[in-house]
Design a protein around this motif. Structure first.
Motif, PDB file in Angstrom:
ATOM      1  N   TYR A 149       0.801  -1.194   0.133  1.00 53.43           N
ATOM      2  CA  TYR A 149      -0.013   0.142   0.145  1.00 53.43           C
ATOM      3  C   TYR A 149       0.907   1.295   0.099  1.00 53.43           C
ATOM      4  CZ  TYR A 149      -3.545   3.473   1.651  1.00 53.43           C
ATOM      5  OH  TYR A 149      -4.300   4.648   1.680  1.00 53.43           O
ATOM      6  N   ALA A 150       1.784   1.330   0.866  1.00 48.24           N
ATOM      7  CA  ALA A 150       2.920   2.277   0.854  1.00 48.24           C
ATOM      8  C   ALA A 150       3.495   2.597  -0.537  1.00 48.24           C
ATOM      9  CB  ALA A 150       3.787   2.147   1.904  1.00 48.24           C
ATOM     10  N   GLU A 151       3.949   1.588  -1.275  1.00 49.16           N
ATOM     11  CA  GLU A 151       4.294   1.634  -2.627  1.00 49.16           C
ATOM     12  C   GLU A 151       3.343   2.451  -3.687  1.00 49.16           C
ATOM     13  OE1 GLU A 151       7.489   1.025  -3.818  1.00 49.16           O
ATOM     14  OE2 GLU A 151       8.010   0.884  -1.468  1.00 49.16           O
ATOM     15  N   VAL A 152       2.075   2.007  -3.488  1.00 45.83           N
ATOM     16  CA  VAL A 152       0.930   2.507  -4.194  1.00 45.83           C
ATOM     17  C   VAL A 152       0.810   4.049  -3.888  1.00 45.83           C
ATOM     18  CG1 VAL A 152      -1.456   2.487  -4.640  1.00 45.83           C
ATOM     19  CG2 VAL A 152      -0.436   0.641  -4.495  1.00 45.83           C
ATOM     20  N   VAL A 153       0.924   4.461  -2.745  1.00 46.38           N
ATOM     21  CA  VAL A 153       0.617   5.975  -2.428  1.00 46.38           C
ATOM     22  C   VAL A 153       1.746   6.748  -3.053  1.00 46.38           C
ATOM     23  CG1 VAL A 153       0.701   7.557  -0.644  1.00 46.38           C
ATOM     24  CG2 VAL A 153      -0.361   5.196  -0.196  1.00 46.38           C
ATOM     25  N   LYS A 154       2.990   6.158  -3.019  1.00 49.63           N
ATOM     26  CA  LYS A 154       4.412   6.763  -3.400  1.00 49.63           C
ATOM     27  C   LYS A 154       4.098   7.029  -4.788  1.00 49.63           C
ATOM     28  CE  LYS A 154       8.030   5.347  -1.814  1.00 49.63           C
ATOM     29  NZ  LYS A 154       9.133   4.456  -1.595  1.00 49.63           N
ATOM     30  N   ALA A 155       3.844   5.897  -5.496  1.00 51.08           N
ATOM     31  CA  ALA A 155       3.720   5.807  -7.099  1.00 51.08           C
ATOM     32  C   ALA A 155       2.669   6.865  -7.502  1.00 51.08           C
ATOM     33  CB  ALA A 155       3.498   4.506  -7.645  1.00 51.08           C
ATOM     34  N   PHE A 156       1.588   6.862  -6.767  1.00 49.35           N
ATOM     35  CA  PHE A 156       0.396   7.730  -7.264  1.00 49.35           C
ATOM     36  C   PHE A 156       0.610   9.136  -6.760  1.00 49.35           C
ATOM     37  CE2 PHE A 156      -2.595   3.730  -7.500  1.00 49.35           C
ATOM     38  CZ  PHE A 156      -1.950   3.642  -8.909  1.00 49.35           C
ATOM     39  N   LYS A 157       1.688   9.570  -6.444  1.00 48.16           N
ATOM     40  CA  LYS A 157       2.062  11.016  -6.072  1.00 48.16           C
ATOM     41  C   LYS A 157       3.044  11.555  -7.055  1.00 48.16           C
ATOM     42  CE  LYS A 157      -0.388  11.854  -2.436  1.00 48.16           C
ATOM     43  NZ  LYS A 157      -1.308  12.920  -2.511  1.00 48.16           N
ATOM     44  N   ASN A 158       3.352  10.665  -7.888  1.00 44.52           N
ATOM     45  CA  ASN A 158       4.074  10.880  -9.216  1.00 44.52           C
ATOM     46  C   ASN A 158       3.340  11.634 -10.322  1.00 44.52           C
ATOM     47  OD1 ASN A 158       5.665  11.187 -11.524  1.00 44.52           O
ATOM     48  ND2 ASN A 158       6.951   9.384 -11.107  1.00 44.52           N
ATOM     49  N   PRO A 159       3.369  12.744 -10.509  1.00 40.95           N
ATOM     50  CA  PRO A 159       2.268  13.327 -11.817  1.00 40.95           C
ATOM     51  C   PRO A 159       2.430  12.605 -13.020  1.00 40.95           C
ATOM     52  CG  PRO A 159       3.686  14.821 -11.201  1.00 40.95           C
ATOM     53  CD  PRO A 159       3.911  13.902 -10.173  1.00 40.95           C
ATOM     54  N   ILE A 160       3.736  12.435 -13.558  1.00 38.84           N
ATOM     55  CA  ILE A 160       3.901  11.767 -14.900  1.00 38.84           C
ATOM     56  C   ILE A 160       3.207  10.252 -14.836  1.00 38.84           C
ATOM     57  CG2 ILE A 160       5.601  10.721 -16.325  1.00 38.84           C
ATOM     58  CD1 ILE A 160       7.525  13.050 -15.500  1.00 38.84           C
ATOM     59  N   TYR A 161       3.517   9.429 -13.880  1.00 43.85           N
ATOM     60  CA  TYR A 161       2.788   8.166 -13.743  1.00 43.85           C
ATOM     61  C   TYR A 161       1.311   8.280 -13.740  1.00 43.85           C
ATOM     62  CZ  TYR A 161       1.847   3.415 -12.377  1.00 43.85           C
ATOM     63  OH  TYR A 161       1.456   2.103 -12.595  1.00 43.85           O
ATOM     64  N   VAL A 162       0.628   9.135 -12.886  1.00 47.24           N
ATOM     65  CA  VAL A 162      -0.651   9.305 -12.868  1.00 47.24           C
ATOM     66  C   VAL A 162      -1.349   9.800 -14.202  1.00 47.24           C
ATOM     67  CG1 VAL A 162      -2.640  10.719 -11.811  1.00 47.24           C
ATOM     68  CG2 VAL A 162      -0.764   9.659 -10.456  1.00 47.24           C
ATOM     69  N   GLY A 163      -0.449  10.819 -15.058  1.00 45.64           N
ATOM     70  CA  GLY A 163      -0.891  11.052 -16.254  1.00 45.64           C
ATOM     71  C   GLY A 163      -1.033   9.840 -17.301  1.00 45.64           C
ATOM     72  N   LEU A 164       0.368   9.004 -17.184  1.00 42.84           N
ATOM     73  CA  LEU A 164       0.354   7.889 -18.087  1.00 42.84           C
ATOM     74  C   LEU A 164      -0.877   6.854 -17.742  1.00 42.84           C
ATOM     75  CD1 LEU A 164       1.790   6.164 -20.150  1.00 42.84           C
ATOM     76  CD2 LEU A 164       3.061   5.159 -17.874  1.00 42.84           C
ATOM     77  N   TYR A 165      -1.181   6.930 -16.366  1.00 42.47           N
ATOM     78  CA  TYR A 165      -2.254   5.887 -16.003  1.00 42.47           C
ATOM     79  C   TYR A 165      -3.684   6.216 -16.550  1.00 42.47           C
ATOM     80  CZ  TYR A 165      -3.933   2.248 -12.672  1.00 42.47           C
ATOM     81  OH  TYR A 165      -4.637   1.280 -12.060  1.00 42.47           O
ATOM     82  N   VAL A 166      -3.749   7.495 -16.424  1.00 46.68           N
ATOM     83  CA  VAL A 166      -5.202   7.859 -16.903  1.00 46.68           C
ATOM     84  C   VAL A 166      -5.260   7.839 -18.457  1.00 46.68           C
ATOM     85  CG1 VAL A 166      -6.716  10.020 -16.862  1.00 46.68           C
ATOM     86  CG2 VAL A 166      -5.608   9.636 -14.728  1.00 46.68           C
ATOM     87  N   ILE A 167      -4.211   8.278 -19.138  1.00 45.99           N
ATOM     88  CA  ILE A 167      -4.303   8.276 -20.581  1.00 45.99           C
ATOM     89  C   ILE A 167      -4.380   6.912 -20.993  1.00 45.99           C
ATOM     90  CG2 ILE A 167      -2.895   8.481 -22.565  1.00 45.99           C
ATOM     91  CD1 ILE A 167      -1.756  11.176 -21.266  1.00 45.99           C
TER      92      ILE A 167
END
Length: 226
Positions: A149-167
């Motif tokens: 869960y801590a890795e998930v929180v960390k990853a989803f604070k990265n705007p580049i990764y979140v942008g890639l995820y949503v796209i």
């Protein structure tokens, strides 16, 4: 076995494989999303960590992972083969045929959509699957599972990764909208009475699944603190 090889290496045979593997992967998306929804529990990630531990250590799940990987590989390989065959059959292309009048945008760009999804999948596996199975994740105090869960929180604070995820989820929605309907056509499961329902259900399924996945990183990015 010669007839079997010829049948499933033909264009029709490969479309059947594409359809079966595609529908199988749709079932995986449902299961994966249901499990990921535990991320919304307000329990500090306990439910998600327990779920992740179960998925990583259950022998039935581990066996199904092999089937899942094979499903992805067959789906991707057949997509490449069919795309090449279609291009070879139409070397001139659609320039003079006005394809937009006879097909949807998603049907003409399944290769692009699939590539976006594949790139996302590789990044996603590297961020979560590899650390969970082969890395040294921090353990949860007084528990036998690690703190994914801590890795998930960390990853989803990265705007580049979140942008890639949503796209990628938008690409997934378009990919599924065409693929879901196309799978039933390739399997010969068409009927003037039921096909409209299949189309409607396919669109609803594609949008809800993709939206469900997309909401997770957006929720963590905007509302959950490290």
């Amino acid at each position: 076995m010669n007839w079997f090889t010829k049948t499933f290496s033909s264009t029709i045979g490969r479309k059947i494989i594409m359809s079966v593997t595609g529908l199988f992967l749709c079932s995986f998306l449902v299961v994966h999303l249901v499990g990921n929804l535990t991320l919304f529990y307000q329990d500090g990630g306990e439910a998600f960590n327990i779920y992740s531990h179960f998925m990583a250590n259950n022998p039935v799940i581990r066996t199904m992972e092999i089937v899942l990987v094979l499903g992805f590989l067959f789906h991707i390989y057949d997509a490449i083969v069919l795309t090449r065959r279609n291009k070879a059959a139409r070397p001139v292309g659609y320039a003079e045929n006005h394809p937009q009048e006879n097909s949807t945008w998603s049907s003409r760009n399944m290769g692009l959509l699939g590539t976006i999804i594949l790139v996302f999948l590789l990044v996603h596996l590297w961020n979560f699957f590899v650390p969970a199975r082969f890395g040294e994740l921090e353990g949860v105090p007084n528990a036998e599972y690690t703190n994914l869960y801590a890795e998930v929180v960390k990853a989803f604070k990265n705007p580049i990764y979140v942008g890639l995820y949503v796209i990628s989820m938008i690409a997934l929605a378009y990919h599924l909208i065409h693929g879901f309907q196309s799978a039933f056509q390739s399997l010969g499961l068409t009927h003037k009475k039921y096909t409209p329902f299949i189309k409607t259900f396919g669109v609803a399924f594609s949008v809800l699944i993709s939206l469900g996945f997309a909401l997770i990183p957006l929720y963590f990015f905007f509302f959950v603190n490290l």
